[in-house]
Scaffold this motif. Structure first.
Motif, PDB file in Angstrom:
ATOM      1  N   ALA A 158     -13.010 -32.658  24.582  1.00  0.00           N
ATOM      2  CA  ALA A 158     -12.317 -33.647  25.403  1.00  0.00           C
ATOM      3  C   ALA A 158     -12.606 -33.408  26.884  1.00  0.00           C
ATOM      4  CB  ALA A 158     -10.810 -33.590  25.151  1.00  0.00           C
ATOM      5  N   LYS A 159     -12.641 -32.148  27.269  1.00  0.00           N
ATOM      6  CA  LYS A 159     -12.950 -31.802  28.663  1.00  0.00           C
ATOM      7  C   LYS A 159     -14.355 -32.286  29.029  1.00  0.00           C
ATOM      8  CE  LYS A 159     -13.563 -27.800  31.674  1.00  0.00           C
ATOM      9  NZ  LYS A 159     -13.633 -26.340  31.718  1.00  0.00           N
ATOM     10  N   GLY A 160     -15.303 -32.099  28.120  1.00  0.00           N
ATOM     11  CA  GLY A 160     -16.659 -32.577  28.363  1.00  0.00           C
ATOM     12  C   GLY A 160     -16.711 -34.089  28.497  1.00  0.00           C
TER      13      GLY A 160
ATOM     14  N   LYS B 141     -11.734 -25.917  20.429  1.00  0.00           N
ATOM     15  CA  LYS B 141     -13.015 -26.643  20.414  1.00  0.00           C
ATOM     16  C   LYS B 141     -12.811 -28.117  20.691  1.00  0.00           C
ATOM     17  CE  LYS B 141     -15.251 -23.500  17.197  1.00  0.00           C
ATOM     18  NZ  LYS B 141     -15.721 -23.300  15.825  1.00  0.00           N
ATOM     19  N   ARG B 142     -11.782 -28.713  20.098  1.00  0.00           N
ATOM     20  CA  ARG B 142     -11.502 -30.129  20.326  1.00  0.00           C
ATOM     21  C   ARG B 142     -11.160 -30.394  21.794  1.00  0.00           C
ATOM     22  NH1 ARG B 142     -10.511 -33.367  15.741  1.00  0.00           N
ATOM     23  NH2 ARG B 142     -10.483 -32.188  13.788  1.00  0.00           N
ATOM     24  N   LEU B 143     -10.391 -29.495  22.385  1.00  0.00           N
ATOM     25  CA  LEU B 143     -10.010 -29.673  23.785  1.00  0.00           C
ATOM     26  C   LEU B 143     -11.205 -29.479  24.718  1.00  0.00           C
ATOM     27  CD1 LEU B 143      -6.506 -27.990  23.756  1.00  0.00           C
ATOM     28  CD2 LEU B 143      -7.036 -30.441  23.898  1.00  0.00           C
TER      29      LEU B 143
ATOM     30  N   VAL C 180     -12.243 -39.399  24.987  1.00  0.00           N
ATOM     31  CA  VAL C 180     -11.338 -38.377  25.535  1.00  0.00           C
ATOM     32  C   VAL C 180      -9.991 -38.460  24.830  1.00  0.00           C
ATOM     33  CG1 VAL C 180     -10.021 -37.654  27.570  1.00  0.00           C
ATOM     34  CG2 VAL C 180     -12.411 -38.309  27.817  1.00  0.00           C
ATOM     35  N   SER C 181      -9.463 -39.659  24.763  1.00  0.00           N
ATOM     36  CA  SER C 181      -8.161 -39.882  24.145  1.00  0.00           C
ATOM     37  C   SER C 181      -8.158 -39.446  22.681  1.00  0.00           C
ATOM     38  CB  SER C 181      -7.801 -41.365  24.264  1.00  0.00           C
ATOM     39  OG  SER C 181      -6.553 -41.621  23.712  1.00  0.00           O
ATOM     40  N   ASN C 182      -9.180 -39.839  21.935  1.00  0.00           N
ATOM     41  CA  ASN C 182      -9.252 -39.464  20.522  1.00  0.00           C
ATOM     42  C   ASN C 182      -9.351 -37.956  20.331  1.00  0.00           C
ATOM     43  OD1 ASN C 182      -9.040 -42.049  19.573  1.00  0.00           O
ATOM     44  ND2 ASN C 182     -11.236 -42.336  19.296  1.00  0.00           N
ATOM     45  N   ALA C 183     -10.108 -37.292  21.181  1.00  0.00           N
ATOM     46  CA  ALA C 183     -10.254 -35.843  21.066  1.00  0.00           C
ATOM     47  C   ALA C 183      -8.921 -35.135  21.316  1.00  0.00           C
ATOM     48  CB  ALA C 183     -11.324 -35.336  22.033  1.00  0.00           C
TER      49      ALA C 183
ATOM     50  N   HIS D  79      -2.661 -19.052  15.224  1.00  0.00           N
ATOM     51  CA  HIS D  79      -2.783 -19.612  13.890  1.00  0.00           C
ATOM     52  C   HIS D  79      -4.229 -19.976  13.617  1.00  0.00           C
ATOM     53  CE1 HIS D  79       1.516 -19.615  13.603  1.00  0.00           C
ATOM     54  NE2 HIS D  79       1.584 -20.252  14.753  1.00  0.00           N
ATOM     55  N   THR D  80      -4.504 -20.295  12.376  1.00  0.00           N
ATOM     56  CA  THR D  80      -5.870 -20.592  11.972  1.00  0.00           C
ATOM     57  C   THR D  80      -6.463 -21.780  12.718  1.00  0.00           C
ATOM     58  OG1 THR D  80      -5.049 -21.936  10.133  1.00  0.00           O
ATOM     59  CG2 THR D  80      -5.547 -19.631   9.663  1.00  0.00           C
ATOM     60  N   SER D  81      -5.639 -22.691  13.161  1.00  0.00           N
ATOM     61  CA  SER D  81      -6.167 -23.888  13.833  1.00  0.00           C
ATOM     62  C   SER D  81      -6.473 -23.684  15.307  1.00  0.00           C
ATOM     63  CB  SER D  81      -5.172 -25.045  13.705  1.00  0.00           C
ATOM     64  OG  SER D  81      -4.045 -24.798  14.528  1.00  0.00           O
ATOM     65  N   HIS D  82      -6.083 -22.580  15.895  1.00  0.00           N
ATOM     66  CA  HIS D  82      -6.246 -22.430  17.341  1.00  0.00           C
ATOM     67  C   HIS D  82      -7.699 -22.542  17.795  1.00  0.00           C
ATOM     68  CE1 HIS D  82      -2.072 -20.540  18.316  1.00  0.00           C
ATOM     69  NE2 HIS D  82      -1.987 -21.649  17.620  1.00  0.00           N
TER      70      HIS D  82
END
Length: 85
Positions: A20-22, A15-17, A47-50, A7-10
Motif C-alpha cells: 500500500a505504501k508503494g 507486506k500488504r501495508l 492503495v485503498s484495497n491494500a 501472530h501468524t498474520s503479522h
C-alpha cells in the motif's frame, strides 16, 4: 486489552501495508507528474484495497488468536469489531 504477541498474520499484514505504501508513493508521483485522472484514481483504488485487506487480515487474526472461546472478552470483541467496516 493489550496483546503484544506477534501472530501468524503479522508478516502478511506488514507486506500488504508495504505494498500500500508503494502504491501511495506512486500516486504522489503521478500527481506531481500530472498523470491522467483515471490512472491516479486506479492507483488510489489499489492503495485503498491494500489497506482494507491488511486490516481485515489483522482483525480476523486477532479474533482467532486473542479471543479464544474459553475466555472471550466481550468488551474487546465489541471494540475491535468497530474497525471491521
Amino acid at each position: 486489552m493489550s496483546h503484544k504477541n506477534q501472530h501468524t498474520s503479522h508478516d502478511e499484514v506488514s507486506k500488504r501495508l508495504k505494498r500500500a505504501k508503494g502504491h501511495l508513493e506512486k500516486v504522489i508521483q503521478m500527481l506531481e507528474d500530472g498523470q491522467e485522472c483515471v490512472d491516479v484514481a486506479r492507483q488510489l483504488h489499489a492503495v485503498s484495497n491494500a489497506i482494507i485487506a491488511a486490516k481485515a487480515t489483522y482483525i480476523h487474526d486477532h479474533i482467532e488468536h486473542c479471543l479464544d472461546g474459553n475466555h472471550v472478552d466481550l468488551s474487546e470483541l465489541k471494540e475491535i469489531t468497530k474497525y471491521i467496516s
